[in-house]
Write a protein that holds these residues in place. Sequence first.
Motif, PDB file in Angstrom:
ATOM      1  N   TYR A  20      65.366  63.039 -49.015  1.00  0.00           N
ATOM      2  CA  TYR A  20      64.546  64.247 -49.068  1.00  0.00           C
ATOM      3  C   TYR A  20      65.394  65.513 -49.138  1.00  0.00           C
ATOM      4  CZ  TYR A  20      60.477  61.455 -47.785  1.00  0.00           C
ATOM      5  OH  TYR A  20      59.467  60.539 -47.764  1.00  0.00           O
ATOM      6  N   SER A  21      66.691  65.398 -48.901  1.00  0.00           N
ATOM      7  CA  SER A  21      67.562  66.565 -48.889  1.00  0.00           C
ATOM      8  C   SER A  21      67.721  67.192 -50.263  1.00  0.00           C
ATOM      9  CB  SER A  21      68.951  66.187 -48.356  1.00  0.00           C
ATOM     10  OG  SER A  21      68.851  65.775 -47.027  1.00  0.00           O
ATOM     11  N   GLY A  22      67.601  66.412 -51.323  1.00  0.00           N
ATOM     12  CA  GLY A  22      67.758  66.941 -52.675  1.00  0.00           C
ATOM     13  C   GLY A  22      69.217  67.139 -53.025  1.00  0.00           C
ATOM     14  N   SER A  23      69.471  67.474 -54.265  1.00  0.00           N
ATOM     15  CA  SER A  23      70.849  67.602 -54.722  1.00  0.00           C
ATOM     16  C   SER A  23      71.352  69.035 -54.709  1.00  0.00           C
ATOM     17  CB  SER A  23      70.964  67.041 -56.144  1.00  0.00           C
ATOM     18  OG  SER A  23      70.100  67.774 -57.006  1.00  0.00           O
ATOM     19  N   ALA A  24      70.505  69.988 -54.368  1.00  0.00           N
ATOM     20  CA  ALA A  24      70.890  71.395 -54.399  1.00  0.00           C
ATOM     21  C   ALA A  24      71.565  71.854 -53.108  1.00  0.00           C
ATOM     22  CB  ALA A  24      69.664  72.260 -54.673  1.00  0.00           C
ATOM     23  N   GLY A  25      71.788  70.952 -52.174  1.00  0.00           N
ATOM     24  CA  GLY A  25      72.406  71.343 -50.908  1.00  0.00           C
ATOM     25  C   GLY A  25      71.377  71.965 -49.986  1.00  0.00           C
ATOM     26  N   GLY A  26      71.758  72.990 -49.287  1.00  0.00           N
ATOM     27  CA  GLY A  26      70.812  73.663 -48.413  1.00  0.00           C
ATOM     28  C   GLY A  26      70.858  73.140 -47.001  1.00  0.00           C
ATOM     29  N   ASN A  27      69.714  73.152 -46.348  1.00  0.00           N
ATOM     30  CA  ASN A  27      69.619  72.789 -44.944  1.00  0.00           C
ATOM     31  C   ASN A  27      69.500  71.286 -44.774  1.00  0.00           C
ATOM     32  OD1 ASN A  27      69.602  75.519 -44.289  1.00  0.00           O
ATOM     33  ND2 ASN A  27      67.418  75.653 -44.628  1.00  0.00           N
ATOM     34  N   CYS A  28      70.612  70.610 -44.631  1.00  0.00           N
ATOM     35  CA  CYS A  28      70.612  69.156 -44.502  1.00  0.00           C
ATOM     36  C   CYS A  28      71.287  68.740 -43.200  1.00  0.00           C
ATOM     37  CB  CYS A  28      71.356  68.507 -45.666  1.00  0.00           C
ATOM     38  SG  CYS A  28      70.671  68.900 -47.277  1.00  0.00           S
ATOM     39  N   LEU A  29      70.713  67.754 -42.584  1.00  0.00           N
ATOM     40  CA  LEU A  29      71.295  67.139 -41.410  1.00  0.00           C
ATOM     41  C   LEU A  29      71.908  65.820 -41.851  1.00  0.00           C
ATOM     42  CD1 LEU A  29      71.510  67.200 -38.271  1.00  0.00           C
ATOM     43  CD2 LEU A  29      69.436  65.828 -38.256  1.00  0.00           C
ATOM     44  N   GLU A  30      73.154  65.588 -41.510  1.00  0.00           N
ATOM     45  CA  GLU A  30      73.810  64.330 -41.830  1.00  0.00           C
ATOM     46  C   GLU A  30      73.944  63.505 -40.560  1.00  0.00           C
ATOM     47  OE1 GLU A  30      76.568  65.338 -45.624  1.00  0.00           O
ATOM     48  OE2 GLU A  30      77.420  65.821 -43.682  1.00  0.00           O
ATOM     49  N   VAL A  31      73.829  62.179 -40.709  1.00  0.00           N
ATOM     50  CA  VAL A  31      73.840  61.262 -39.580  1.00  0.00           C
ATOM     51  C   VAL A  31      74.885  60.180 -39.828  1.00  0.00           C
ATOM     52  CG1 VAL A  31      72.469  59.607 -38.258  1.00  0.00           C
ATOM     53  CG2 VAL A  31      71.388  61.659 -39.175  1.00  0.00           C
ATOM     54  N   ALA A  32      75.616  59.826 -38.789  1.00  0.00           N
ATOM     55  CA  ALA A  32      76.553  58.702 -38.833  1.00  0.00           C
ATOM     56  C   ALA A  32      76.376  57.909 -37.540  1.00  0.00           C
ATOM     57  CB  ALA A  32      77.991  59.186 -38.956  1.00  0.00           C
ATOM     58  N   THR A  33      76.464  56.593 -37.634  1.00  0.00           N
ATOM     59  CA  THR A  33      76.395  55.757 -36.433  1.00  0.00           C
ATOM     60  C   THR A  33      77.742  55.090 -36.212  1.00  0.00           C
ATOM     61  OG1 THR A  33      75.615  53.838 -37.657  1.00  0.00           O
ATOM     62  CG2 THR A  33      73.941  55.296 -36.740  1.00  0.00           C
ATOM     63  N   CYS A  34      78.024  54.805 -34.966  1.00  0.00           N
ATOM     64  CA  CYS A  34      79.301  54.191 -34.626  1.00  0.00           C
ATOM     65  C   CYS A  34      79.148  53.435 -33.311  1.00  0.00           C
ATOM     66  CB  CYS A  34      80.353  55.277 -34.476  1.00  0.00           C
ATOM     67  SG  CYS A  34      81.999  54.653 -34.106  1.00  0.00           S
ATOM     68  N   PRO A  35      79.603  52.180 -33.278  1.00  0.00           N
ATOM     69  CA  PRO A  35      79.606  51.486 -31.986  1.00  0.00           C
ATOM     70  C   PRO A  35      80.541  52.204 -31.017  1.00  0.00           C
ATOM     71  CG  PRO A  35      80.023  49.971 -33.799  1.00  0.00           C
ATOM     72  CD  PRO A  35      80.079  51.358 -34.359  1.00  0.00           C
ATOM     73  N   SER A  36      80.121  52.316 -29.779  1.00  0.00           N
ATOM     74  CA  SER A  36      80.969  52.931 -28.759  1.00  0.00           C
ATOM     75  C   SER A  36      82.100  51.987 -28.399  1.00  0.00           C
ATOM     76  CB  SER A  36      80.156  53.247 -27.511  1.00  0.00           C
ATOM     77  OG  SER A  36      79.175  54.194 -27.795  1.00  0.00           O
ATOM     78  N   PRO A  37      83.303  52.505 -28.257  1.00  0.00           N
ATOM     79  CA  PRO A  37      84.425  51.644 -27.880  1.00  0.00           C
ATOM     80  C   PRO A  37      84.213  51.004 -26.513  1.00  0.00           C
ATOM     81  CG  PRO A  37      85.156  53.891 -28.385  1.00  0.00           C
ATOM     82  CD  PRO A  37      83.667  53.892 -28.394  1.00  0.00           C
ATOM     83  N   GLY A  38      84.502  49.743 -26.406  1.00  0.00           N
ATOM     84  CA  GLY A  38      84.464  49.070 -25.120  1.00  0.00           C
ATOM     85  C   GLY A  38      83.119  48.542 -24.676  1.00  0.00           C
ATOM     86  N   ASP A  39      82.069  48.801 -25.426  1.00  0.00           N
ATOM     87  CA  ASP A  39      80.773  48.239 -25.045  1.00  0.00           C
ATOM     88  C   ASP A  39      79.950  47.958 -26.301  1.00  0.00           C
ATOM     89  OD1 ASP A  39      79.378  50.628 -25.795  1.00  0.00           O
ATOM     90  OD2 ASP A  39      79.785  51.480 -23.842  1.00  0.00           O
ATOM     91  N   ARG A  40      78.720  47.561 -26.111  1.00  0.00           N
ATOM     92  CA  ARG A  40      77.878  47.160 -27.235  1.00  0.00           C
ATOM     93  C   ARG A  40      76.827  48.199 -27.599  1.00  0.00           C
ATOM     94  NH1 ARG A  40      77.547  40.943 -27.514  1.00  0.00           N
ATOM     95  NH2 ARG A  40      79.375  40.377 -26.317  1.00  0.00           N
ATOM     96  N   THR A  41      77.012  49.427 -27.158  1.00  0.00           N
ATOM     97  CA  THR A  41      76.051  50.475 -27.487  1.00  0.00           C
ATOM     98  C   THR A  41      76.491  51.201 -28.756  1.00  0.00           C
ATOM     99  OG1 THR A  41      77.172  52.126 -26.141  1.00  0.00           O
ATOM    100  CG2 THR A  41      75.455  50.825 -25.065  1.00  0.00           C
ATOM    101  N   THR A  42      75.585  51.931 -29.319  1.00  0.00           N
ATOM    102  CA  THR A  42      75.878  52.698 -30.521  1.00  0.00           C
ATOM    103  C   THR A  42      75.662  54.169 -30.231  1.00  0.00           C
ATOM    104  OG1 THR A  42      75.178  50.888 -31.946  1.00  0.00           O
ATOM    105  CG2 THR A  42      75.164  53.073 -32.923  1.00  0.00           C
ATOM    106  N   THR A  43      76.545  54.999 -30.757  1.00  0.00           N
ATOM    107  CA  THR A  43      76.359  56.437 -30.663  1.00  0.00           C
ATOM    108  C   THR A  43      75.914  56.955 -32.024  1.00  0.00           C
ATOM    109  OG1 THR A  43      78.711  56.785 -31.084  1.00  0.00           O
ATOM    110  CG2 THR A  43      78.003  56.832 -28.791  1.00  0.00           C
ATOM    111  N   ILE A  44      75.097  57.996 -32.004  1.00  0.00           N
ATOM    112  CA  ILE A  44      74.584  58.635 -33.201  1.00  0.00           C
ATOM    113  C   ILE A  44      75.239  60.009 -33.284  1.00  0.00           C
ATOM    114  CG2 ILE A  44      72.513  59.346 -34.443  1.00  0.00           C
ATOM    115  CD1 ILE A  44      72.588  56.330 -33.632  1.00  0.00           C
TER     116      ILE A  44
END
Length: 74
Positions: A20-44
Amino acid sequence: MTSTAAQTSSDGLAWFKSSYSGSAGGNCLEVATCPSPGDRTTTIHLRDSKHPDGPVLTLSAGAWGAFVADVVRS
């Protein structure tokens, strides 16, 4: 909604933007996920696409889920 192709940055995270962000840039929120070191949880990780080297907000998976659920209810 789908996510666009990931862009890996210098922090090693694969960042995604919504289709939904479109190709023109603008107000976009980017998201990345990553497992937390040392445990089985994920951080966003969240950042402003206009400032990819700016601050990053990091949330637990539970906090992110609560936020998304609240947005859906609104």
